[in-house]
Design a protein around this motif. Structure first.
Motif, PDB file in Angstrom:
ATOM      1  N   PRO A   1       1.007  -6.171  -8.477  1.00  0.00           N
ATOM      2  CA  PRO A   1       0.746  -6.687  -8.331  1.00  0.00           C
ATOM      3  C   PRO A   1       1.646  -7.489  -7.850  1.00  0.00           C
ATOM      4  O   PRO A   1       3.527  -7.791  -7.802  1.00  0.00           O
ATOM      5  CB  PRO A   1      -0.430  -8.039  -8.320  1.00  0.00           C
ATOM      6  N   THR A   2       1.719  -7.661  -6.325  1.00  0.00           N
ATOM      7  CA  THR A   2       3.223  -8.111  -5.241  1.00  0.00           C
ATOM      8  C   THR A   2       2.342  -9.734  -4.756  1.00  0.00           C
ATOM      9  O   THR A   2       3.154 -10.318  -4.217  1.00  0.00           O
ATOM     10  CB  THR A   2       3.291  -7.167  -4.163  1.00  0.00           C
ATOM     11  N   GLY A   3       1.435  -9.926  -5.618  1.00  0.00           N
ATOM     12  CA  GLY A   3       1.306 -11.006  -3.805  1.00  0.00           C
ATOM     13  C   GLY A   3       0.770 -10.970  -2.623  1.00  0.00           C
ATOM     14  O   GLY A   3      -0.418 -11.742  -2.258  1.00  0.00           O
ATOM     15  N   ARG A   4       0.824  -9.898  -1.704  1.00  0.00           N
ATOM     16  CA  ARG A   4       0.937  -9.480  -0.481  1.00  0.00           C
ATOM     17  C   ARG A   4      -0.406  -8.948  -0.113  1.00  0.00           C
ATOM     18  O   ARG A   4      -1.082  -7.832  -0.783  1.00  0.00           O
ATOM     19  CB  ARG A   4       2.784  -9.577   0.218  1.00  0.00           C
ATOM     20  N   THR A   5      -1.551  -8.667   0.886  1.00  0.00           N
ATOM     21  CA  THR A   5      -2.099  -8.288   1.790  1.00  0.00           C
ATOM     22  C   THR A   5      -1.677  -7.706   2.986  1.00  0.00           C
ATOM     23  O   THR A   5      -0.598  -7.224   3.188  1.00  0.00           O
ATOM     24  CB  THR A   5      -3.260  -9.361   2.318  1.00  0.00           C
ATOM     25  N   PHE A   6      -2.302  -6.229   3.109  1.00  0.00           N
ATOM     26  CA  PHE A   6      -2.090  -5.264   4.332  1.00  0.00           C
ATOM     27  C   PHE A   6      -3.399  -5.519   5.478  1.00  0.00           C
ATOM     28  O   PHE A   6      -4.406  -6.018   5.159  1.00  0.00           O
ATOM     29  CB  PHE A   6      -1.533  -4.649   4.120  1.00  0.00           C
ATOM     30  N   ALA A   7      -3.716  -6.045   6.903  1.00  0.00           N
ATOM     31  CA  ALA A   7      -4.569  -5.271   7.374  1.00  0.00           C
ATOM     32  C   ALA A   7      -4.758  -3.897   7.304  1.00  0.00           C
ATOM     33  O   ALA A   7      -4.432  -2.701   6.432  1.00  0.00           O
ATOM     34  CB  ALA A   7      -4.340  -5.497   8.884  1.00  0.00           C
ATOM     35  N   PRO A   8      -6.155  -3.811   7.636  1.00  0.00           N
ATOM     36  CA  PRO A   8      -6.798  -2.050   6.935  1.00  0.00           C
ATOM     37  C   PRO A   8      -6.076  -1.656   8.524  1.00  0.00           C
ATOM     38  O   PRO A   8      -5.788  -1.671   9.372  1.00  0.00           O
ATOM     39  CB  PRO A   8      -8.251  -2.492   8.080  1.00  0.00           C
ATOM     40  N   PRO A   9      -5.397   0.499   8.133  1.00  0.00           N
ATOM     41  CA  PRO A   9      -5.561   0.599   9.061  1.00  0.00           C
ATOM     42  C   PRO A   9      -5.968   0.929   9.593  1.00  0.00           C
ATOM     43  O   PRO A   9      -7.454   1.312  10.282  1.00  0.00           O
ATOM     44  CB  PRO A   9      -5.232   2.018   8.203  1.00  0.00           C
ATOM     45  N   ASP A  10      -6.284   1.365  11.459  1.00  0.00           N
ATOM     46  CA  ASP A  10      -5.718   1.551  12.577  1.00  0.00           C
ATOM     47  C   ASP A  10      -6.898   2.893  12.297  1.00  0.00           C
ATOM     48  O   ASP A  10      -5.563   4.112  11.406  1.00  0.00           O
ATOM     49  CB  ASP A  10      -5.201   1.996  13.543  1.00  0.00           C
TER      50      ASP A  10
END
Length: 346
Positions: A221-230
């Protein structure tokens, strides 16, 4: 809405326990349902007072019983939870398919679900799993990789996809076995020909990439999140529609293949690729047209048909097949024999 739905399932489970005939106490019901005593008593009151369930406390046995074990609420929230015979068959077939596929990490959950199936069927409906197994079967490619390790990786990937969490993969390439570290935004899992794959945005390559789960050595895990892909950036349907099997080259290529009249009989009526077009020829042969990214996988597919298939375009693909065929001929002409212990003689 979700809270109400959860309560409906809890009330159904409570009814199942009361039908067992074991006369469980309120404490036992609370433990089995993993809820508080107050919630159990409130649920019992709702079943008895609002739905007319014939629930009584048996003082001799020290627990609650359903005096009419065949009682069903005539209307209300339980009717929608009942499965039809067709739905039960579909569920059992899905379970059979998952058993054949293996490596999903969901096998135990499916077995538990199937064990509960009789309680979800009306009294007049029964489904025999053994009869279904005698009627239907599924043949999947053997799972590639260690089943336990693949299931663990899938579990971690499902959690990362669900939580939109970036991960670091230690990944061994198929060609050289070189291990690299990739920070990835995982989007989608796909099962294909006995192997699991994850598609995501690779920050090392700055592009979408597909990774074989059995070649993942570690997930961090990195502890970072990401937005759902377009959807225009990634959708499973569009991503895999352009590939032949799983291969995605740099450019889209039009491929035309003619099949002899004898082979054409087996090719008609089957959709080999989403882009497929078919042209019938006067002599009974069939031309199939495709638009794909990359030529290696479709080359292998065409070669399985031998002389019954002829590549009309592109020239690059014709040349690849000719070169491959020449290698096969050259090797076949070398006189050699091999003993069972693998020592070459000749």
């Amino acid at each position: 809405m979700r809270t109400r739905r959860n309560q409906r399932y809890r009330l159904l489970r409570l009814l199942m326990l009361l039908r067992s005939g074991r006369a469980p106490s309120a404490r036992q019901l609370a433990d089995m349902l993993e809820i508080s005593l107050r919630t159990v008593r409130r649920d019992l009151d709702e079943l008895r007072d609002d739905w007319g369930a014939p629930i009584e406390f048996d003082r001799r046995r020290g627990g609650y019983v359903l005096t009419d074990p065949n009682w069903q609420p005539p209307i209300g929230p339980f009717t929608e939870l009942r499965l039809s015979a067709g739905e039960a068959v579909a569920l059992l077939l899905a379970h059979t398919a998952f058993e054949a596929m293996r490596g999903t990490g969901l096998e135990d959950a499916f077995r538990s679900l199937v064990a509960k199936l009789p309680a979800w069927l009306p009294e007049s409906v029964s489904v025999n799993p053994e009869e279904l197994r005698a009627m239907f079967s599924f043949a999947f490619e053997p799972l590639r990789g260690d089943a336990r390790e693949v299931a663990e990786r899938l579990h971690a990937l499902r959690q990362a996809i669900d939580g939109r969490r970036r991960i670091v993969l230690e990944y061994a390439s198929a060609s050289r076995g070189e291990v690299t570290r990739r920070e990835v935004e995982p989007y989608h899992l796909r099962y294909f020909d006995g192997a699991w794959y994850v598609v995501g945005f690779c920050h090392l390559r700055q592009d979408l990439r597909i990774f074989a789960v059995d070649r993942i050595r570690a997930i961090e895990p990195t502890g970072r999140t990401f937005a759902p892909p377009d959807p225009e950036r990634f959708s499973p349907e569009a991503y895999f529609a352009a590939a032949w099997r799983l291969e995605r080259g740099e450019k889209m290529v039009r491929v035309a293949v003619r099949f002899t009249p004898e082979q054409a009989r087996y090719m008609r009526g089957r959709k080999w690729h989403p882009s497929q077009e078919a042209v019938e020829e006067p002599d009974g042969s069939l031309v199939l047209l495709f638009r794909v990214l990359g030529l290696e996988e479709i080359k292998r597919w065409i070669m399985q048909f031998g002389a019954a298939a002829e590549v009309l375009e592109p020239t690059e693909l014709r040349d690849k097949i000719v070169a491959e065929a020449e290698k096969i001929i050259a090797r076949s002409r070398v006189s050699r024999s091999v003993t069972l212990d693998g020592v070459k003689k000749g």
